[in-house]
Scaffold this motif. Structure first.
Motif, PDB file in Angstrom:
ATOM      1  N   ARG A 195       0.894  -1.218   0.165  1.00 32.40           N
ATOM      2  CA  ARG A 195      -0.040  -0.016  -0.097  1.00 32.40           C
ATOM      3  C   ARG A 195       0.877   1.071  -0.132  1.00 32.40           C
ATOM      4  NH1 ARG A 195      -5.230   0.934   2.146  1.00 32.40           N
ATOM      5  NH2 ARG A 195      -5.639  -0.998   1.623  1.00 32.40           N
ATOM      6  N   ARG A 220      -2.464   0.189  -4.411  1.00 35.55           N
ATOM      7  CA  ARG A 220      -1.531  -1.025  -3.999  1.00 35.55           C
ATOM      8  C   ARG A 220      -0.280  -1.008  -4.904  1.00 35.55           C
ATOM      9  NH1 ARG A 220      -3.007  -4.585  -0.315  1.00 35.55           N
ATOM     10  NH2 ARG A 220      -5.378  -5.009  -0.037  1.00 35.55           N
ATOM     11  N   LYS A 310      -8.203  -2.700  -2.578  1.00 33.55           N
ATOM     12  CA  LYS A 310      -7.530  -2.378  -1.179  1.00 33.55           C
ATOM     13  C   LYS A 310      -8.351  -3.234  -0.214  1.00 33.55           C
ATOM     14  CE  LYS A 310      -7.030   2.324  -2.770  1.00 33.55           C
ATOM     15  NZ  LYS A 310      -7.151   3.676  -2.542  1.00 33.55           N
TER      16      LYS A 310
END
Length: 463
Positions: A195, A220, A310
């Motif tokens: 991340r 990401r 995510k």
């Protein structure tokens, strides 16, 4: 790029990820812990080894403020002795430390009160095949390059307009982690994830008329982040738009929540229909299954297997299979968010949500492709467009909602002037039922994606 090509690229990237421990080493650690738990006489046990590392750089007014590198590791062990549960963890991966940690978990379990629903997930719920979700994209950026990017972002904000007079700073973060877990009901699995983000918070105006706003991009893959200059300029434009804000008289009116804030409304629903709140009866939506909570046109879907999502996960924190499902269909609740423990407390079956929700979308069948923010303002007509919320004034037991807010007063579908120092209030049950429209301006906020949300009526407390 095809998925096989992406996987090949991922494998190459993993070799240069900066991790200190391999997947094979983690498997050895976990297996060692489980073997020692069995040796001590545990009925069942589970263990997880994990490692995270990253870089964070912050700048302010053209100068580097902080450069931080983080690296952490952990081995967590859960031991069951009948219906008694114990848990312990360590950051020391030596064999002696592992055995001491397992012993500590075992001792805690022996002296803990029995819990009839304690235990590992049922074998029928355990994930056996784990889909590849393309979650790992390490960013091999060094501190110098990260600082340059953060400075570029802040400089873009400061140069947008001469009324941008200050900055609370900009930052760049690159984070990645991996883990492996297993338990004695046959689960084995783990994966790496990443991340990354870039953010900035400029200040506009002077004296009594100063306004702050912020913006960020988080993905990401570093290649999917918004450009540093674009993030900076947009943050500056948001701060500028708030200058000369006024108070308004107390009133009742329709309220339009900007899409990043609307994700919070979806989060309130998730909280209300999550297992812990339900079995403790600390929710304003008890026994909501099969009942209408939203209008007919509203749907909530969960998809844990979105590539690079995510909120994606091939299995939950207990190793339970995750599946795509309808949580709300035509306004009616179709499912809760349950772990194994909370499901057993409710006499139900786990939904694969130990650890939280996965890639939720709140949609309306009335939404058209042309329902952008301008069109949503036209639907609002005369009322309040909220762009910032302050405080934590949400009572999840009663549903009462009261938050400090700022945004814009809208007249005849057009922004008239910015407003500040107001409070919006209502009850979440009424707010959910009062959703009139959802915009096509969908925004992803972590594991939630939703457009701007128009609610028919709320109380607005001003001067």
């Amino acid at each position: 790029m095809t998925l096989p090509a992406q996987r090949k690229q991922q494998k190459a990237a993993k070799a240069d990820s900066g991790f200190s421990y391999s997947r094979a080493r983690f498997e050895e650690l976990v297996d060692s812990a489980l073997a020692h738990a069995k040796k001590l006489g545990a009925t069942n046990a589970g263990a997880e080894a994990s490692e995270g590392c990253g870089l964070s750089v912050s700048v302010r007014k053209g100068e580097i403020e902080t450069v931080e590198r983080n690296r952490d590791k952990s081995l967590g062990v859960t031991v069951y002795v009948g219906k008694r549960r114990g848990n312990a963890s360590t950051s020391d991966f030596s064999q002696k430390a592992i055995e001491q940690t397992v012993q500590a978990a075992y001792d805690i379990a022996r002296f803990t009160a029995e819990d009839p629903v304690a235990g590992l997930p049922d074998e029928a719920d355990i994930s056996r095949k784990h889909p590849e979700l393309d979650l790992f994209h390490p960013w091999s950026i060094d501190s110098e390059a990260a600082a340059k990017l953060a400075l570029e972002c802040e400089a873009a904000a400061l140069s947008t307009d001469r009324r941008i007079t200050n900055s609370e700073g900009a930052g760049v973060s690159a984070q990645q982690s991996h883990f492996f877990s297993a338990h004695t009901h046959g689960f084995r699995g783990g994966y790496a994830s990443s991340r990354h983000s870039i953010s900035v918070a400029p200040i506009a105006g002077k004296g009594d008329d100063m306004q702050r706003d912020a913006w960020y991009s988080s993905m990401r893959s570093p290649g999917e982040l918004a450009g540093a200059k674009a993030v900076g300029r947009y943050a500056a434009e948001r701060a500028l738009s708030r200058l000369k804000a006024r108070k308004i008289a107390t009133t009742q009116c329709p309220v339009l929540f900007e899409s990043p804030l609307a994700a919070g409304l979806l989060g309130s629903f998730v909280q209300a229909v999550s297992g812990g709140a339900l079995y403790r009866k600390s929710t304003f939506l008890p026994d909501a299954m099969g009942k209408k909570v939203f209008p007919d046109h509203i749907h909530v879907d969960e998809d844990p297997h979105v590539l690079r999502g995510k909120g994606s996960a091939p299995f939950d924190e207990e190793g339970v299979t995750t599946r795509a499902r309808k949580v709300v269909d035509a306004g009616v609740v179709q499912g809760y968010f349950l772990s194994t423990y909370s499901a057993r407390k409710l006499g139900m079956r786990t939904t694969g949500n130990a650890g939280g929700s996965h890639n939720l979308t709140l949609t309306s069948r009335l939404t058209r492709a042309q329902d952008d923010l301008d069109e949503m303002l036209r639907k609002l007509g005369t009322g309040l467009f909220v762009t910032e919320l302050m405080g934590q004034g949400v009572n999840y037991v009663t549903g009462d909602y009261s938050r400090g807010a700022s945004g814009f007063w809208v007249e005849k579908g057009r922004i008239a002037f910015p407003v500040q120092e107001i409070t919006i209030a209502g009850n979440l049950k009424d707010m959910f039922k009062g959703i009139q429209a959802i915009g096509a301006d969908a925004y992803n906020y972590g594991a939630k994606t939703v457009g701007s949300v128009l609610i028919n009526r709320m109380k607005v407390a001003g001067s």
